[in-house]
Design an enzyme around this catalytic site. Structure first.
Site, PDB file in Angstrom:
ATOM      1  N   HIS A  61       0.801  -1.233   0.000  1.00 18.15           N
ATOM      2  CA  HIS A  61       0.000   0.000   0.000  1.00 18.15           C
ATOM      3  C   HIS A  61       0.834   1.282   0.000  1.00 18.15           C
ATOM      4  O   HIS A  61       0.510   2.259   0.680  1.00 18.15           O
ATOM      5  CB  HIS A  61      -0.955   0.007   1.194  1.00 18.15           C
TER       6      HIS A  61
ATOM      7  N   HIS B 192      -9.510   2.328   0.509  1.00 15.60           N
ATOM      8  CA  HIS B 192      -9.517   1.215   1.460  1.00 15.60           C
ATOM      9  C   HIS B 192     -10.623   1.365   2.512  1.00 15.60           C
ATOM     10  O   HIS B 192     -10.402   1.091   3.696  1.00 15.60           O
ATOM     11  CB  HIS B 192      -8.145   1.117   2.136  1.00 15.60           C
TER      12      HIS B 192
ATOM     13  N   GLU C   1     -11.589  -3.264  -2.812  1.00 13.27           N
ATOM     14  CA  GLU C   1     -10.533  -2.386  -3.303  1.00 13.27           C
ATOM     15  C   GLU C   1     -10.355  -2.614  -4.807  1.00 13.27           C
ATOM     16  O   GLU C   1      -9.715  -3.568  -5.223  1.00 13.27           O
ATOM     17  CB  GLU C   1      -9.234  -2.665  -2.568  1.00 13.27           C
TER      18      GLU C   1
END
Length: 339
Positions: free
Chosen positions: A98, A170, A304
């Site tokens: 991420h 997210h 996502e």
């Protein structure tokens, strides 16, 4: 205040139906998402915290945040582009996750509200070399709340050097606003998935979901096959390959129904994949959670929208390379309705 002492501002989009979505400029993060149930009663369907201290605490699992430069994982924090190897921050065991140790979720964004469009645009300039990525990257994420209760997220970016990019959001959803999501019913427009090995890194295979716990082509409860996925802790944390006759177009990706409230979440996207995650790592230890509640395992699920994990190291996956002169664009649409 943000960790570096900057004032954090919350922007709220609201339509005539009473639906509202609040987003802050720290992490371009969705903080609240109020939507009616089948009786018209409003409830917050997004996990989050009662103050900025919650969002900045160590271990916050990206609740509501914008994710970049690269959503999901890159194996060993390394990839090769045009013959050069780049080394990224490793913040998930040996892997990069991420965007690294200080990804887009931990940055202050510049906000510009557009009342006429019921939108707010967040922009950020990521410096060349930030978290190990090549190229200066100019990013804009625009959130628009439409009259039919759709939240549209538009992503746009340009670079001055060849780089890789995979942006997503997210948000953890719980359409009941309480309890676990195991009784939520999920349908995914995904005939294939990318199996993952150690560290949740894709093996490179693209397999059919038929006859597996990953078959959501017909709606089923999240809890039905939750313990059959082979992960520890048990649950889903997998990339699903979306069906598409027209890659890059907006098309149906997922539908989630919560029977006690009647809320339905419909997701559409231009992206080729979607990471379906069931909050396996939530363990009740986070503080400042909304209303003083603890977020236990399976308290929320994520959808996502994305390119595939570790794509830079699997050349047969859809490319995530962005070059100078090109414009990265992506759109995801989340609509909340009832039945």
């Amino acid at each position: 205040m943000s960790p570096d002492g900057k004032k954090v501002t919350l922007y709220t989009l609201e339509n005539d139906n009473g639906v509202s979505v609040s987003i802050m400029d720290y992490g371009a993060t969705i903080v609240n998402w109020m939507a009616p149930d089948r009786d018209g009663k409003l409830g917050d369907i997004a996990l989050g915290f009662d103050g900025i201290e919650g969002f900045t605490q160590a271990g916050n699992p990206y609740l509501g945040a914008a994710i970049g430069r690269y959503g999901n994982r890159i194996a060993n924090g390394k990839f090769e582009l045009d013959g050069e190897t780049y080394t990224l921050a490793t913040n998930d065991g040996a892997n990069h996750l991420h965007g690294g140790k200080q990804g887009f979720d931990k940055r202050m964004w510049k906000a510009k509200a557009d009342k006429k469009s019921n939108a707010v645009a967040f922009s950020y300039v990521s410096a060349d070399g930030e978290e190990g990525y090549p190229g200066k990257l100019d990013v804009t994420i625009t959130y628009t709340l439409e009259s039919d209760d759709t939240l549209v997220i538009d992503y746009k970016a340009k670079t001055d050097k060849p780089t890789v990019l995979n942006l997503t959001n997210h948000t953890y959803f719980n359409l009941a606003g309480k309890g676990t999501v195991k009784d939520h019913e999920v349908r995914l427009n995904a005939p294939y998935y990318t199996p993952a090995g150690e560290g949740l890194i894709p093996t490179g295979e693209i397999l059919s979901v038929k006859g597996t716990p990953f078959d959501f082509l017909t709606a089923k409860k999240i809890g039905k096959d939750l313990e059959k996925t082979g992960l520890e802790p048990k649950g889903y944390d997998h990339n699903f390959v979306l069906a598409s006759d027209n890659p890059g177009s907006v098309r149906f990706a997922a539908e989630v129904y919560e029977p006690t409230t009647g809320r339905v979440l419909i997701t559409e996207t231009t992206e080729p994949g979607i990471q379906f995650y069931t909050g396996n790592f939530l363990d009740g230890t986070m503080t400042n959670c909304k209303g003083g509640k603890a977020y236990e395992q399976y308290a929320g699920f994520c959808l996502e929208t994305q390119h595939f994990p570790d794509s830079p190291n699997h050349l047969h996956f859809p490319t995530t390379t962005l070059r100078p002169g090109e414009t990265y664009t992506s759109q995801t649409r989340y609509r909340v309705t009832t039945r």
